[in-house]
Write a protein that holds these residues in place. Structure first.
Motif, PDB file in Angstrom:
ATOM      1  N   HIS A  83       7.426  61.910 -10.293  1.00  0.00           N
ATOM      2  CA  HIS A  83       7.453  63.317 -10.689  1.00  0.00           C
ATOM      3  C   HIS A  83       7.156  63.496 -12.178  1.00  0.00           C
ATOM      4  O   HIS A  83       6.949  64.612 -12.639  1.00  0.00           O
ATOM      5  N   ALA A  84       7.195  62.420 -12.909  1.00  0.00           N
ATOM      6  CA  ALA A  84       6.908  62.471 -14.353  1.00  0.00           C
ATOM      7  C   ALA A  84       5.687  61.589 -14.635  1.00  0.00           C
ATOM      8  O   ALA A  84       5.808  60.378 -14.847  1.00  0.00           O
ATOM      9  N   PRO A  85       4.486  62.185 -14.616  1.00  0.00           N
ATOM     10  CA  PRO A  85       3.255  61.391 -14.751  1.00  0.00           C
ATOM     11  C   PRO A  85       3.146  60.672 -16.094  1.00  0.00           C
ATOM     12  O   PRO A  85       2.334  59.746 -16.235  1.00  0.00           O
ATOM     13  N   GLU A  86       4.002  61.050 -17.045  1.00  0.00           N
ATOM     14  CA  GLU A  86       3.989  60.389 -18.351  1.00  0.00           C
ATOM     15  C   GLU A  86       4.229  58.882 -18.239  1.00  0.00           C
ATOM     16  O   GLU A  86       3.753  58.105 -19.075  1.00  0.00           O
ATOM     17  N   HIS A  87       4.974  58.476 -17.202  1.00  0.00           N
ATOM     18  CA  HIS A  87       5.285  57.037 -17.060  1.00  0.00           C
ATOM     19  C   HIS A  87       3.999  56.217 -16.903  1.00  0.00           C
ATOM     20  O   HIS A  87       3.805  55.217 -17.579  1.00  0.00           O
ATOM     21  N   ALA A  88       3.144  56.675 -15.971  1.00  0.00           N
ATOM     22  CA  ALA A  88       1.898  55.933 -15.721  1.00  0.00           C
ATOM     23  C   ALA A  88       0.961  56.026 -16.925  1.00  0.00           C
ATOM     24  O   ALA A  88       0.260  55.062 -17.264  1.00  0.00           O
ATOM     25  N   GLN A  89       0.986  57.183 -17.594  1.00  0.00           N
ATOM     26  CA  GLN A  89       0.095  57.357 -18.747  1.00  0.00           C
ATOM     27  C   GLN A  89       0.480  56.431 -19.905  1.00  0.00           C
ATOM     28  O   GLN A  89      -0.375  55.787 -20.501  1.00  0.00           O
ATOM     29  N   LEU A  90       1.774  56.376 -20.209  1.00  0.00           N
ATOM     30  CA  LEU A  90       2.185  55.494 -21.305  1.00  0.00           C
ATOM     31  C   LEU A  90       1.998  54.026 -20.926  1.00  0.00           C
ATOM     32  O   LEU A  90       1.669  53.188 -21.778  1.00  0.00           O
ATOM     33  N   ALA A  91       2.169  53.724 -19.638  1.00  0.00           N
ATOM     34  CA  ALA A  91       1.999  52.337 -19.199  1.00  0.00           C
ATOM     35  C   ALA A  91       0.579  51.854 -19.513  1.00  0.00           C
ATOM     36  O   ALA A  91       0.383  50.693 -19.901  1.00  0.00           O
ATOM     37  N   TRP A  92      -0.399  52.740 -19.358  1.00  0.00           N
ATOM     38  CA  TRP A  92      -1.769  52.334 -19.671  1.00  0.00           C
ATOM     39  C   TRP A  92      -1.884  51.921 -21.141  1.00  0.00           C
ATOM     40  O   TRP A  92      -2.450  50.875 -21.471  1.00  0.00           O
ATOM     41  N   VAL A  93      -1.346  52.764 -21.998  1.00  0.00           N
ATOM     42  CA  VAL A  93      -1.434  52.495 -23.441  1.00  0.00           C
ATOM     43  C   VAL A  93      -0.741  51.171 -23.775  1.00  0.00           C
ATOM     44  O   VAL A  93      -1.288  50.322 -24.491  1.00  0.00           O
ATOM     45  N   LEU A  94       0.446  50.978 -23.216  1.00  0.00           N
ATOM     46  CA  LEU A  94       1.193  49.745 -23.504  1.00  0.00           C
ATOM     47  C   LEU A  94       0.466  48.522 -22.936  1.00  0.00           C
ATOM     48  O   LEU A  94       0.482  47.442 -23.541  1.00  0.00           O
ATOM     49  N   GLY A  95      -0.179  48.708 -21.792  1.00  0.00           N
ATOM     50  CA  GLY A  95      -0.941  47.606 -21.199  1.00  0.00           C
ATOM     51  C   GLY A  95      -2.030  47.121 -22.148  1.00  0.00           C
ATOM     52  O   GLY A  95      -2.379  45.933 -22.157  1.00  0.00           O
ATOM     53  N   CYS A  96      -2.541  48.036 -22.941  1.00  0.00           N
ATOM     54  CA  CYS A  96      -3.624  47.690 -23.865  1.00  0.00           C
ATOM     55  C   CYS A  96      -3.142  46.972 -25.124  1.00  0.00           C
ATOM     56  O   CYS A  96      -3.957  46.479 -25.905  1.00  0.00           O
ATOM     57  N   ILE A  97      -1.824  46.891 -25.318  1.00  0.00           N
ATOM     58  CA  ILE A  97      -1.318  46.060 -26.432  1.00  0.00           C
ATOM     59  C   ILE A  97      -0.521  44.860 -25.902  1.00  0.00           C
ATOM     60  O   ILE A  97       0.188  44.185 -26.647  1.00  0.00           O
ATOM     61  N   THR A  98      -0.609  44.614 -24.583  1.00  0.00           N
ATOM     62  CA  THR A  98       0.077  43.455 -23.984  1.00  0.00           C
ATOM     63  C   THR A  98      -0.928  42.329 -23.798  1.00  0.00           C
ATOM     64  O   THR A  98      -2.027  42.568 -23.288  1.00  0.00           O
ATOM     65  N   GLY A  99      -0.550  41.141 -24.205  1.00  0.00           N
ATOM     66  CA  GLY A  99      -1.431  39.999 -23.991  1.00  0.00           C
ATOM     67  C   GLY A  99      -1.423  39.574 -22.525  1.00  0.00           C
ATOM     68  O   GLY A  99      -0.397  39.685 -21.854  1.00  0.00           O
ATOM     69  N   PHE A 100      -2.564  39.111 -22.054  1.00  0.00           N
ATOM     70  CA  PHE A 100      -2.630  38.648 -20.663  1.00  0.00           C
ATOM     71  C   PHE A 100      -1.680  37.472 -20.448  1.00  0.00           C
ATOM     72  O   PHE A 100      -0.946  37.401 -19.465  1.00  0.00           O
ATOM     73  N   GLY A 101      -1.669  36.562 -21.426  1.00  0.00           N
ATOM     74  CA  GLY A 101      -0.787  35.399 -21.321  1.00  0.00           C
ATOM     75  C   GLY A 101       0.678  35.802 -21.347  1.00  0.00           C
ATOM     76  O   GLY A 101       1.505  35.248 -20.616  1.00  0.00           O
ATOM     77  N   GLU A 102       0.961  36.769 -22.183  1.00  0.00           N
ATOM     78  CA  GLU A 102       2.328  37.285 -22.308  1.00  0.00           C
ATOM     79  C   GLU A 102       2.802  37.838 -20.956  1.00  0.00           C
ATOM     80  O   GLU A 102       3.903  37.521 -20.489  1.00  0.00           O
ATOM     81  N   ALA A 103       1.952  38.639 -20.315  1.00  0.00           N
ATOM     82  CA  ALA A 103       2.313  39.201 -19.009  1.00  0.00           C
ATOM     83  C   ALA A 103       2.419  38.092 -17.959  1.00  0.00           C
ATOM     84  O   ALA A 103       3.257  38.159 -17.055  1.00  0.00           O
ATOM     85  N   SER A 104       1.600  37.065 -18.112  1.00  0.00           N
ATOM     86  CA  SER A 104       1.599  35.968 -17.128  1.00  0.00           C
ATOM     87  C   SER A 104       2.882  35.155 -17.158  1.00  0.00           C
ATOM     88  O   SER A 104       3.168  34.412 -16.222  1.00  0.00           O
ATOM     89  N   ARG A 105       3.625  35.264 -18.243  1.00  0.00           N
ATOM     90  CA  ARG A 105       4.858  34.470 -18.362  1.00  0.00           C
ATOM     91  C   ARG A 105       6.057  35.109 -17.667  1.00  0.00           C
ATOM     92  O   ARG A 105       7.133  34.514 -17.642  1.00  0.00           O
ATOM     93  N   MET A 106       5.890  36.294 -17.111  1.00  0.00           N
ATOM     94  CA  MET A 106       7.029  36.975 -16.487  1.00  0.00           C
ATOM     95  C   MET A 106       7.431  36.257 -15.200  1.00  0.00           C
ATOM     96  O   MET A 106       6.642  36.148 -14.260  1.00  0.00           O
ATOM     97  N   THR A 107       8.665  35.773 -15.163  1.00  0.00           N
ATOM     98  CA  THR A 107       9.064  34.926 -14.032  1.00  0.00           C
ATOM     99  C   THR A 107       9.223  35.721 -12.740  1.00  0.00           C
ATOM    100  O   THR A 107       9.050  35.180 -11.665  1.00  0.00           O
ATOM    101  N   GLN A 108       9.572  37.013 -12.857  1.00  0.00           N
ATOM    102  CA  GLN A 108       9.759  37.765 -11.614  1.00  0.00           C
ATOM    103  C   GLN A 108       8.429  37.884 -10.856  1.00  0.00           C
ATOM    104  O   GLN A 108       8.392  37.779  -9.638  1.00  0.00           O
ATOM    105  N   PHE A 109       7.334  38.072 -11.602  1.00  0.00           N
ATOM    106  CA  PHE A 109       6.022  38.117 -10.951  1.00  0.00           C
ATOM    107  C   PHE A 109       5.739  36.787 -10.273  1.00  0.00           C
ATOM    108  O   PHE A 109       5.285  36.737  -9.135  1.00  0.00           O
ATOM    109  N   LYS A 110       6.024  35.721 -10.987  1.00  0.00           N
ATOM    110  CA  LYS A 110       5.773  34.389 -10.401  1.00  0.00           C
ATOM    111  C   LYS A 110       6.565  34.230  -9.111  1.00  0.00           C
ATOM    112  O   LYS A 110       6.034  33.816  -8.092  1.00  0.00           O
TER     113      LYS A 110
END
Ligand code: AQP
Length: 332
Positions: A83-110
């Motif tokens: 109901h609050a589209p701001e969540h998805a919008q900010l996620a895009w921006v934050l995704g663009c300052i997240t390193g691929f390797g950094e995201a790859s280290r998340m154990t829950q995804f693994k």
């Protein structure tokens, strides 16, 4: 008032005792002296496949369980993430300052991608922690009450907030996790080395908050205990018994060690009987309130609509500030 944000995924019909002791109970406690936002994170829930009707139903049921546990919608903001589209919008921006390797280290995804087969897991499951960071940062959150399994995601949220602030200027509050040691990780009753989880292979190690009392009692009675007969709090040597002691301690307000001391000369059977009694006493009023809330879906939807308005008031201001900092042209 300091801000609190937390959420749960509507990924099952009932929350479980781990969700309750690890997070939901703290939500109720902290709303007294915090400005709290409690979100049903349905965007997160579609990172794994789910039928649309099932998702709708679980979203309402999850919200109703927040309220049944004692989250007060007059005090706290209860809303649905989509109901609050701001969540998805900010996620895009934050995704663009997240390193691929950094995201790859998340154990829950693994863990989760291994469970579902790695080639079948979605990009959404991979970027999940970035959306979670957006959830939290949109509300200027100071404190995030969650279970231990969320610690790594919280650390990423803090890193992203600090990175954004350093690159674009002070924008986000850097949040602190609020993880209570004694109940931070409730274990599976059949496999006390694994956390109690909605997506466990078998339901027999799970206590669902909306389970029939007979089923709850049976699951607790059948909990795996350890070799020996002595009731002692020792997570290494006695993980099963210690898990039960932790649950009993949390619900009676004592320390697990103090609870254990009361079992001198008694056995595992006595401990299980007491755990069952205390858990059932906690669940009875919860289940009754839940049934009442679900009987009036229009009222529930009104609560969620009001929550969404309030959430967007706060989230839109943060998003506008972040967008400006990044260099997006204002829309007019
Ligand atoms: N076993 C647990 N002990 C303590 N806290 C727990 N939490 C989850 N399991 C335990 C906390 O509950 C909140 C909601 O979590 P979620 O909706 O994001 O779901 P999850 O962490 O994915 O929960 P599950 O049951 O473990 O689901 P699956 O199996 O899908 O991963 C969070 O604060 C979490 O820490």
């Amino acid at each position: 008032l300091p801000r609190v944000f937390s959420g749960m995924q509507p990924t099952s019909d009932s929350l479980h005792l781990g969700n309750y002791l690890g997070a939901l109970r703290q939500w109720v406690a902290v709303q007294e002296d915090h400005d709290a936002f409690y979100c049903v994170v349905d965007l997160h829930a579609i990172t794994v496949e789910v039928a649309p009707d099932v998702l709708r139903q679980r979203t309402r049921r999850t919200a109703a369980q927040y309220l049944a546990a004692g989250v007060d919608p007059d005090r706290s903001t209860v809303f649905v993430q989509s109901h609050a589209p701001e969540h998805a919008q900010l996620a895009w921006v934050l995704g663009c300052i997240t390193g691929f390797g950094e995201a790859s280290r998340m154990t829950q995804f693994k863990d989760k991608s291994v469970r579902g087969g790695s080639d079948r897991s979605s990009v959404g499951l991979f970027t999940y922690p970035i959306l979670q960071a957006a959830d939290i940062l949109l509300y200027g959150t100071h404190l995030v009450p969650v279970g231990e399994d969320q610690r790594q995601h919280l650390e990423l949220t803090r890193d992203l907030a600090q990175r954004f602030n350093a690159r674009f200027g002070e924008t986000f509050v850097v949040p602190e996790p609020y993880i209570l040691g004694s109940t931070a990780k409730i274990m599976d009753l059949q496999d006390p080395t694994a956390k109690m989880s909605k997506s466990a292979q078998s339901a027999t190690g799970l206590v669902d908050l909306l389970d029939d009392p007979k089923v709850v009692a049976k699951r607790i009675r059948s909990a795996v205990t350890d070799t020996g007969r002595e009731v002692r709090f020792d997570r290494e040597e006695k993980p099963g018994v210690s898990n039960l002691l932790g649950i009993l301690a949390a619900l009676t307000g004592a320390t697990p060690e103090a609870v254990a001391a009361g079992y001198e000369g008694k056995g595992y059977g006595d401990l299980k009987a007491d755990v069952a009694e205390v858990v059932l006493a906690e669940l009875a009023p919860f289940q009754q309130r839940f049934t009442e809330l679900l009987a009036d879906p229009a009222e529930l939807d009104r609560v969620l609509a009001a929550g969404a308005l309030r959430a967007r008031e706060v989230a839109s201001v943060t998003l506008a500030r972040a967008s400006d900092r990044v260099g997006f042209l204002p829309a007019g």
